[in-house]
Design an enzyme around this catalytic site. Structure first.
Site, PDB file in Angstrom:
ATOM      1  CB  CYS A  63      30.083  27.711  39.190  1.00 15.73           C
ATOM      2  SG  CYS A  63      31.485  27.227  37.799  1.00 15.73           S
ATOM      3  NE  ARG A  64      36.604  25.642  42.862  1.00 14.95           N
ATOM      4  CZ  ARG A  64      37.577  25.166  41.453  1.00 14.95           C
ATOM      5  NH1 ARG A  64      38.506  26.113  42.776  1.00 14.95           N
ATOM      6  NH2 ARG A  64      38.154  24.755  41.632  1.00 14.95           N
TER       7      ARG A  64
END
Length: 98
Positions: A63-64
């Site tokens: 993810c980020r």
């Protein structure tokens, strides 16, 4: 929970390993830059799309920053999948992006 660093993932790709990487970010985040050849399944859809995954193959979750992928890793591990969380997420990624 199993973890791997972004640098370790990058090294595996550079060594020619074929990795199954699942990116759980939202569509707009992925459009801004993604690791080539990822499987995109937004976190909110993971429960509904896990039937597309195989319990016999290992996956790396991204993810980020590592938080959402950590939740996704825990969820899939609880369902019997072989999953590893990429710590630091795309913020730590220094490899190629598309």
């Amino acid at each position: 929970m199993k973890e791997i660093t972004a640098k370790e993932v990058e090294q595996k790709i550079a060594n020619g390993e074929v990795l199954k990487i699942i990116d759980v970010r939202e569509v707009d985040e992925v459009a801004a830059g993604k690791i080539p050849s990822i499987i995109h399944i937004p976190l909110g859809l993971l429960e509904f799309r896990m039937n597309e995954l195989s319990k016999t193959e290992p996956y790396i979750m991204v993810c980020r920053s590592g938080g959402r992928s950590g939740r996704a890793t825990q969820f899939l591990a609880d369902q019997g999948f072989d999953v590893t969380n990429m710590t630091g997420g795309m913020l730590a990624w220094e490899g190629k992006v598309r």
